[in-house]
Write a protein that holds these residues in place. Structure first.
Motif, PDB file in Angstrom:
ATOM      1  N   GLY A 143      -8.787   5.364   2.189  1.00 50.78           N
ATOM      2  CA  GLY A 143      -7.484   5.731   2.751  1.00 50.78           C
ATOM      3  C   GLY A 143      -7.039   4.642   3.706  1.00 50.78           C
ATOM      4  O   GLY A 143      -7.848   4.088   4.454  1.00 50.78           O
ATOM      5  N   ILE A 144      -5.764   4.309   3.662  1.00 52.39           N
ATOM      6  CA  ILE A 144      -5.212   3.332   4.599  1.00 52.39           C
ATOM      7  C   ILE A 144      -4.083   4.029   5.341  1.00 52.39           C
ATOM      8  O   ILE A 144      -3.124   4.507   4.713  1.00 52.39           O
ATOM      9  N   VAL A 145      -4.231   4.124   6.647  1.00 55.29           N
ATOM     10  CA  VAL A 145      -3.213   4.830   7.437  1.00 55.29           C
ATOM     11  C   VAL A 145      -2.247   3.802   8.010  1.00 55.29           C
ATOM     12  O   VAL A 145      -2.629   2.956   8.819  1.00 55.29           O
ATOM     13  N   GLY A 146      -0.981   3.887   7.570  1.00 58.32           N
ATOM     14  CA  GLY A 146       0.034   2.951   8.062  1.00 58.32           C
ATOM     15  C   GLY A 146       0.425   1.980   6.972  1.00 58.32           C
ATOM     16  O   GLY A 146      -0.422   1.252   6.454  1.00 58.32           O
ATOM     17  N   ALA A 147       1.718   1.984   6.596  1.00 58.69           N
ATOM     18  CA  ALA A 147       2.177   1.092   5.522  1.00 58.69           C
ATOM     19  C   ALA A 147       3.130   0.036   6.069  1.00 58.69           C
ATOM     20  O   ALA A 147       4.160  -0.267   5.477  1.00 58.69           O
ATOM     21  N   ARG A 175      10.488   5.746   2.925  1.00 56.37           N
ATOM     22  CA  ARG A 175      10.233   4.661   1.971  1.00 56.37           C
ATOM     23  C   ARG A 175       9.494   3.534   2.696  1.00 56.37           C
ATOM     24  O   ARG A 175       9.584   3.421   3.929  1.00 56.37           O
ATOM     25  N   ILE A 176       8.806   2.708   1.924  1.00 55.26           N
ATOM     26  CA  ILE A 176       8.023   1.603   2.494  1.00 55.26           C
ATOM     27  C   ILE A 176       8.964   0.606   3.186  1.00 55.26           C
ATOM     28  O   ILE A 176      10.044   0.316   2.682  1.00 55.26           O
ATOM     29  N   VAL A 188       8.048  -3.251  -3.630  1.00 51.33           N
ATOM     30  CA  VAL A 188       6.672  -3.034  -3.148  1.00 51.33           C
ATOM     31  C   VAL A 188       6.128  -1.723  -3.722  1.00 51.33           C
ATOM     32  O   VAL A 188       5.002  -1.651  -4.218  1.00 51.33           O
ATOM     33  N   LYS A 189       6.979  -0.686  -3.701  1.00 52.57           N
ATOM     34  CA  LYS A 189       6.548   0.618  -4.222  1.00 52.57           C
ATOM     35  C   LYS A 189       6.197   0.505  -5.709  1.00 52.57           C
ATOM     36  O   LYS A 189       5.195   1.070  -6.169  1.00 52.57           O
ATOM     37  N   ARG A 190       7.015  -0.234  -6.467  1.00 48.22           N
ATOM     38  CA  ARG A 190       6.769  -0.393  -7.905  1.00 48.22           C
ATOM     39  C   ARG A 190       5.411  -1.087  -8.127  1.00 48.22           C
ATOM     40  O   ARG A 190       4.638  -0.709  -8.986  1.00 48.22           O
ATOM     41  N   TRP A 191       5.145  -2.102  -7.294  1.00 49.69           N
ATOM     42  CA  TRP A 191       3.859  -2.815  -7.421  1.00 49.69           C
ATOM     43  C   TRP A 191       2.706  -1.821  -7.224  1.00 49.69           C
ATOM     44  O   TRP A 191       1.747  -1.800  -7.997  1.00 49.69           O
ATOM     45  N   ASN A 195      -0.034  -0.561  -9.997  1.00 44.99           N
ATOM     46  CA  ASN A 195      -1.428  -0.935  -9.740  1.00 44.99           C
ATOM     47  C   ASN A 195      -2.271   0.230  -9.198  1.00 44.99           C
ATOM     48  O   ASN A 195      -3.329   0.014  -8.584  1.00 44.99           O
ATOM     49  N   ASN A 196      -1.762   1.430  -9.462  1.00 49.33           N
ATOM     50  CA  ASN A 196      -2.528   2.651  -9.119  1.00 49.33           C
ATOM     51  C   ASN A 196      -2.931   2.759  -7.646  1.00 49.33           C
ATOM     52  O   ASN A 196      -4.067   3.114  -7.335  1.00 49.33           O
ATOM     53  N   VAL A 197      -2.006   2.419  -6.781  1.00 50.38           N
ATOM     54  CA  VAL A 197      -2.213   2.720  -5.358  1.00 50.38           C
ATOM     55  C   VAL A 197      -1.296   3.899  -5.057  1.00 50.38           C
ATOM     56  O   VAL A 197      -0.090   3.848  -5.325  1.00 50.38           O
ATOM     57  N   ASP A 198      -1.896   4.962  -4.549  1.00 51.61           N
ATOM     58  CA  ASP A 198      -1.149   6.197  -4.311  1.00 51.61           C
ATOM     59  C   ASP A 198      -0.460   6.105  -2.934  1.00 51.61           C
ATOM     60  O   ASP A 198      -1.141   6.161  -1.909  1.00 51.61           O
ATOM     61  N   VAL A 199       0.864   5.937  -2.932  1.00 51.36           N
ATOM     62  CA  VAL A 199       1.592   5.856  -1.655  1.00 51.36           C
ATOM     63  C   VAL A 199       2.071   7.256  -1.287  1.00 51.36           C
ATOM     64  O   VAL A 199       2.748   7.918  -2.082  1.00 51.36           O
ATOM     65  N   ILE A 200       1.693   7.710  -0.102  1.00 50.38           N
ATOM     66  CA  ILE A 200       2.050   9.080   0.314  1.00 50.38           C
ATOM     67  C   ILE A 200       3.077   8.984   1.437  1.00 50.38           C
ATOM     68  O   ILE A 200       2.736   8.658   2.586  1.00 50.38           O
ATOM     69  N   PRO A 201       4.373   9.214   1.120  1.00 51.04           N
ATOM     70  CA  PRO A 201       5.416   9.054   2.147  1.00 51.04           C
ATOM     71  C   PRO A 201       5.414  10.209   3.152  1.00 51.04           C
ATOM     72  O   PRO A 201       4.728  11.221   2.945  1.00 51.04           O
ATOM     73  N   ASN A 202       6.191  10.048   4.223  1.00 48.18           N
ATOM     74  CA  ASN A 202       6.353  11.077   5.272  1.00 48.18           C
ATOM     75  C   ASN A 202       5.006  11.565   5.808  1.00 48.18           C
ATOM     76  O   ASN A 202       4.841  12.753   6.107  1.00 48.18           O
TER      77      ASN A 202
END
Ligand SMILES: Cc1cc2nc3c(=O)[nH]c(=O)nc-3n(C[C@H](O)[C@H](O)[C@H](O)COP(=O)(O)OP(=O)(O)OC[C@H]3O[C@@H](n4cnc5c(N)ncnc54)[C@H](O)[C@@H]3O)c2cc1C
Length: 353
Positions: A143-147, A175-176, A188-191, A195-202
């Motif tokens: 998990g990475i906290v902070g985008a 959004r990022i 960035v979101k499309r990348w 590449n199977n990185v799960d971006v969890i907004p809000n």
């Protein structure tokens, strides 16, 4: 011999020394104090942590000059009322002081965040993060906290280094990079999607445990958690008897001096400036400090008003082949942006050799 003491050999003080040296009178010397025997290229620490660059590639030597003394020691107290600095092994007096000790993670009081997250703020912490990632087995979750920039860069670099891991990137925003054009965020979101990185907004991380994070009270099982969700000035700077502004940064006058202490300057991440902290801002500010100090040393009058620090924009990487940039109000994406970032690093290394 008069002594200009520079605390911390980061982006700010490296640029200050580079610009000050040609103007330094012969009866002055610079004493640089750093806990490490090298200048760390912090903007590349994500690659060290992900395992795509060796440590040697993300550090370089300090300047060698007859007017520069270097002390490898840890600063423990900055006593500006008595004009001295205490280190673990010594005490130093100064005629002028430039404090550039950088920043550390800010955990915003989130329970468990300090104890259970990895960091990429220092070389030592990035090394430890690299070790922790190296111990992960296939199908483990990071998990990475902070985008922000550093969260995006570690997430993408790690994906490139390890395609066997699940990666979750917890983004506070809708959004990022919401302060930049939608086109940049979408790219960035499309990348990340491709590449199977799960971006969890809000996202709002409220608690961290050794094997879970709680996002808005929804629990996520993780094998390691990397914190890139905020910074604050180094602890020794937070203990200085000075006024602090937004983000706990030291309030300065327009000449970057601590009000009431004309011989004490603060540069980089520790300084309250009109821009968010970055290496770029630290360098721009350092150039101004060198101008101001050389005017003072030469007995020249200071300008009535200091110009704004010029900002070029941002440059970020998405692994080794793609990147994004926002320069002069233009969005650049893909390979060109990545090449620009590599070019900036190459120029930086060349300029400091
Ligand atoms: C992963 C990542 C990517 C980034 N990418 C970018 C980017 O692309 N562009 C950008 O502009 N910015 C970027 N940044 C931000 C940038 O790295 C910082 O803003 C910049 O390093 C600040 O410079 P500084 O001189 O204030 O401090 P630093 O460069 O952090 O230097 C501080 C120095 O002080 C020393 N030090 C600290 N405490 C002590 C002590 N007690 N005693 C002795 N020495 C001490 C340290 O060893 C270090 O050498 C990134 C940051 C990270 C973490």
């Amino acid at each position: 011999m008069k002594n200009i003491v520079c605390l911390g050999g980061g982006y700010g003080n490296m640029r200050f020394i580079q610009r000050m040296l040609p103007k330094l009178p012969s009866d002055y010397k610079i004493t640089l104090v750093d806990k490490n025997p090298y200048h760390g290229l912090k903007t590349e620490y994500y690659a060290l942590a992900a395992g795509t660059k060796s440590e040697k590639k993300v550090r370089m030597g300090f300047p060698e000059d007859t007017q520069v003394d270097i002390i490898y020691d840890t600063v423990t107290e900055i006593d500006i009322d008595n004009g001295r600095v205490i280190t673990e092994n010594n005490a130093l007096e100064y005629d002028k002081l430039v404090v550039g000790l950088g920043c550390e993670d800010k955990h915003h009081g989130v329970p468990g965040a300090k104890a259970h997250t990895c960091s990429i703020q220092t070389l030592r912490e990035s090394r430890a993060t690299f070790e922790a990632i190296g111990d992960l087995t296939p199908n483990d979750t990071v998990g990475i906290v902070g985008a922000g920039l550093s969260g995006i860069e570690i997430a993408s670099e790690l994906r490139e280094a390890r395609n066997d891991l699940y990666i979750k990137l917890f983004d506070r925003g809708e959004r990022i990079l919401p302060m930049y054009p939608v086109r940049l965020s979408d790219y960035v979101k499309r990348w990340f999607d491709e590449n199977n990185v799960d971006v969890i907004p809000n996202s709002n991380i409220v608690k961290v445990e050794s094997d879970h994070v709680y996002n808005n009270n929804e629990s996520h099982a993780l094998d390691i958690c990397i914190w890139t969700a905020g910074v604050q000035p180094a602890e020794v700077v937070r203990r200085m008897p000075v006024e602090f502004g937004p983000g706990g940064r030291v309030v300065l006058n327009q000449y970057h001096q601590v009000p009431g202490y004309q011989n004490v300057y603060v540069v980089g991440d520790c300084a309250a400036l009109q821009h968010a902290p970055s290496a770029q801002v630290a360098e721009g500010q350092a150039e101004q400090i060198a101008e101001v100090m050389s005017d003072i040393v030469a007995g020249r009058e200071l300008p009535g008003e200091m110009p704004d620090i010029k900002m070029q924009g941002i440059l970020g990487s998405l692994g080794s082949k793609e990147g994004f940039a926002y320069l002069k109000e233009r969005t650049v994406t893909g390979r060109i942006a990545r090449m620009l970032k590599s070019g900036v690093l190459w120029m930086y290394k060349l300029g400091n050799n």
